[in-house]
Write a protein that holds these residues in place. Structure first.
Motif, PDB file in Angstrom:
ATOM      1  N   ALA A   1       0.910  -0.757   0.397  1.00  0.00           N
ATOM      2  CA  ALA A   1       0.070   0.010   0.125  1.00  0.00           C
ATOM      3  C   ALA A   1       1.031   1.353  -0.483  1.00  0.00           C
ATOM      4  O   ALA A   1       0.642   2.506  -0.217  1.00  0.00           O
TER       5      ALA A   1
ATOM      6  N   GLY B   1      -0.252   4.521   1.997  1.00  0.00           N
ATOM      7  CA  GLY B   1      -1.670   3.868   1.794  1.00  0.00           C
ATOM      8  C   GLY B   1      -1.603   3.337   3.140  1.00  0.00           C
ATOM      9  O   GLY B   1      -3.031   3.142   3.873  1.00  0.00           O
TER      10      GLY B   1
ATOM     11  N   THR C   1      -3.207   7.642  -2.382  1.00  0.00           N
ATOM     12  CA  THR C   1      -4.084   5.763  -2.451  1.00  0.00           C
ATOM     13  C   THR C   1      -3.499   4.836  -4.183  1.00  0.00           C
ATOM     14  O   THR C   1      -3.829   4.678  -4.662  1.00  0.00           O
TER      15      THR C   1
ATOM     16  N   TRP D   1      -7.298   1.235  -4.497  1.00  0.00           N
ATOM     17  CA  TRP D   1      -7.398   0.443  -3.148  1.00  0.00           C
ATOM     18  C   TRP D   1      -7.382  -0.354  -2.454  1.00  0.00           C
ATOM     19  O   TRP D   1      -7.870  -1.307  -1.306  1.00  0.00           O
ATOM     20  N   HIS D   2      -7.086  -2.114  -3.329  1.00  0.00           N
ATOM     21  CA  HIS D   2      -7.136  -3.112  -2.948  1.00  0.00           C
ATOM     22  C   HIS D   2      -5.778  -3.090  -2.303  1.00  0.00           C
ATOM     23  O   HIS D   2      -5.716  -4.152  -1.088  1.00  0.00           O
TER      24      HIS D   2
ATOM     25  N   ILE E   1      -4.512  -1.312  -0.357  1.00  0.00           N
ATOM     26  CA  ILE E   1      -5.403  -0.005   0.774  1.00  0.00           C
ATOM     27  C   ILE E   1      -5.735  -1.413   1.540  1.00  0.00           C
ATOM     28  O   ILE E   1      -5.645  -1.548   2.875  1.00  0.00           O
ATOM     29  N   LEU E   2      -6.651  -1.844   1.355  1.00  0.00           N
ATOM     30  CA  LEU E   2      -7.268  -3.387   1.701  1.00  0.00           C
ATOM     31  C   LEU E   2      -6.261  -4.187   2.417  1.00  0.00           C
ATOM     32  O   LEU E   2      -7.080  -4.843   3.596  1.00  0.00           O
TER      33      LEU E   2
END
Length: 417
Positions: free
Chosen positions: A40, A43, A180, A184-185, A187-188
Motif C-alpha cells: 500500500a 496508503g 492511494t 484501494w485493493h 490499502i485494504l
C-alpha cells in the motif's frame, strides 16, 4: 467422571491491560508495517485506520460477550453459546491454528534480532521453551513478566521515535507519494495485514476464567489495551514513513533499526534490537497463555482430546495444553516464513472475530453494552479484509479450516457410534 478443575481468578485490571498491550505491540510494531508498506505504500496509514475501525468493532463485541460469559475460551465459547457447536468450533479452530503460527513467527522475530548468525532456529526454540516454563508456573508470573516487557518495549519505542524525528538525515516526507498510489485493493490488503497487529486483545477474553470481577474488568481492559496500541501504532507508522519513506520501509526486515540508522544514530541499533526482542517475547508469552486456554476450553467440550483438560493442581494452568503447543511451535519455527505467517494468522483471526460479531449481534438487551451497528460493521469488515488478503494466505487458511472440519466430523462420529 468429575468436572474439570476450574482456573483461579488472580488477574486485575492492570494485569489484563498489560497482557493485551503486550500481545499487540510486539506483533505490530516489529512485524506488520513492512509487508503493509509493500502492498500500500503510504496508503498503509489509511489501512491502519480501517484495521483500527474493524478492530474496535470486534473489541466491543468481545467485551460484550466476555461480560456475559466470563470463562476460558473466548469466541470459541461465545460461538457455541450463541450460535451452536459448529460456529464455536470454527472460531476456536481458527484461533488455535492461526495463533500457533503467530507463536512460531514471534519466536523467529526474537531470534532474528538477537541470535548470532546461524543460530536463529535454536534460539527461537529456546525462547519457546523458556516462556512455556514461565507460563507453567502460573498466570500471575505471566502477567508480571508481561508488565516488565511492555514497559521496556514502550521505552525503547519512545527513544526510537525521538531519535528518528530529530536525526541528522531529515524527514523523508517528499518520498511519501500519494496515499492511494497503490490503489484501494492494496490499502485494504494492508488493513488485513495490519489487523494481525490488533488481535492481541483476544488474549484478555481467553483469560476470562482467571480475571477478578470479569464483568467489569474484561470490557474495560479490552477497550483500554486497544486504545493504547492504536496510539503507539499511529506514532510509529508516521515516524517510519516520514524518515524511511514507503520503499525503504517495504524492503526492511528490521524497520526500527533502519529508522535509527537512517537518522544518523547507528549507536542505538543494539538498543532497538533488544527492544524488538523483548516485544517479540512479550507477544509470544501472551500467545502461549491464550492458545493454552482456548485449547483447554475446546478439550472440555470434546473438540480436542480430553487429555488437554488437565489443570495443574498447584499452579492452576492448563499445563498439558501448553506443553503440547510448545512442541508444535518448536517444529514450526523450522519451516515457517514470517510474512506468510502474518497473512495466515490474519485469515484465522478474522474468521474468529466474524463469529464474535455475529454472536454479539444475537445478545439480548439485558447483556447489550454497544449498538448492533458495530457488530454489523465488524462482520462486514472481517469478510472484506479476508477477501483482500494475499492469495496464498486465503488458500492455506481455507485448507487448514477444511482439515479442522474434517477432524471434527470424524470425532463426532466416533463419539456417537
Amino acid at each position: 467422571m468429575t468436572d474439570p478443575a476450574p482456573l483461579a481468578r488472580r488477574l486485575g485490571l492492570f494485569d489484563a491491560i498489560a497482557i493485551g498491550v503486550g500481545s499487540m505491540v510486539g506483533a505490530g510494531v516489529f512485524a506488520s508495517f513492512a509487508p503493509a508498506s509493500a502492498v500500500a505504500g503510504a496508503g498503509l496509514l489509511i489501512g491502519l485506520a480501517i484495521a483500527a475501525v474493524v478492530a474496535f468493532c470486534n473489541a466491543t463485541s468481545s467485551a460484550q460477550l466476555a461480560a456475559q460469559y466470563p470463562t476460558s475460551g473466548g469466541t470459541y465459547i461465545y460461538g457455541r453459546e450463541r450460535l451452536g457447536e459448529w460456529p464455536g468450533f470454527l472460531a476456536g479452530w481458527s484461533f488455535v491454528i492461526g495463533k500457533t503460527a503467530s507463536s512460531a513467527a514471534m519466536a523467529l522475530v526474537f531470534a532474528a534480532y538477537v541470535a548470532p548468525a546461524g543460530y536463529t532456529e535454536l534460539v527461537a526454540v529456546l525462547a519457546v521453551a523458556l516462556l512455556t516454563t514461565v507460563n507453567y508456573f502460573g498466570i500471575t508470573r505471566t502477567a508480571s513478566l508481561t508488565k516488565v516487557l511492555v514497559t521496556a518495549v514502550l521505552a525503547v519505542l519512545l527513544i526510537g521515535v525521538v531519535l528518528g524525528l530529530t536525526g541528522s538525515s531529515g524527514p523523508a516526507v517528499g518520498k511519501l507519494g500519494s496515499f492511494t498510489e497503490n490503489g484501494w485493493h492494496g490499502i485494504l490488503q494492508s488493513a488485513g495485514l495490519l489487523f494481525f497487529a490488533f488481535a492481541g486483545y483476544a488474549r484478555i477474553a481467553t483469560l476470562g476464567e482467571e480475571v477478578v470481577r470479569p464483568k467489569r474488568t474484561i470490557p474495560r481492559a479490552i477497550v483500554s489495551a486497544l486504545g493504547i496500541a492504536l496510539l503507539v501504532y499511529t506514532v510509529i507508522a508516521l515516524t517510519l514513513l516520514s524518515v524511511l519513506g514507503p520503499e525503504l520501509l517495504a524492503s526492511s526486515s528490521a524497520p526500527l533499526v533502519d529508522l535509527v540508522v537512517a537518522s544518523g544514530h547507528s549507536w542505538a541499533s543494539p538498543l532497538m534490537r533488544i527492544g524488538a526482542g523483548l516485544a517479540a517475547l512479550g507477544a509470544l508469552l501472551a500467545l502461549i497463555a491464550g492458545i493454552g486456554r482456548t485449547s483447554l476450553a475446546m478439550a472440555r467440550h470434546d473438540d480436542l482430546p480430553s487429555y488437554l483438560t488437565a489443570v495443574h493442581p498447584r499452579y492452576s494452568v492448563p499445563h498439558r495444553a501448553e506443553i503440547m503447543l510448545a512442541a508444535i511451535v518448536c517444529v514450526l519455527v523450522l519451516v515457517v516464513d514470517l510474512r506468510d505467517a502474518i497473512g495466515f494468522s490474519s485469515f484465522g483471526v478474522l474468521l474468529y472475530y466474524l463469529v464474535a460479531n455475529v454472536s454479539a449481534y444475537t445478545q439480548d438487551s439485558q447483556h447489550r453494552r454497544y449498538p448492533k451497528v458495530l457488530q454489523i460493521v465488524g462482520s462486514i469488515g472481517c469478510v472484506v479484509l479476508i477477501a483482500t488478503l494475499p492469495a496464498t494466505s486465503i488458500v492455506v487458511g481455507t485448507v487448514v479450516v477444511v482439515l479442522g472440519v474434517t477432524y471434527r466430523l470424524g470425532r463426532v462420529r466416533r463419539l456417537f457410534t
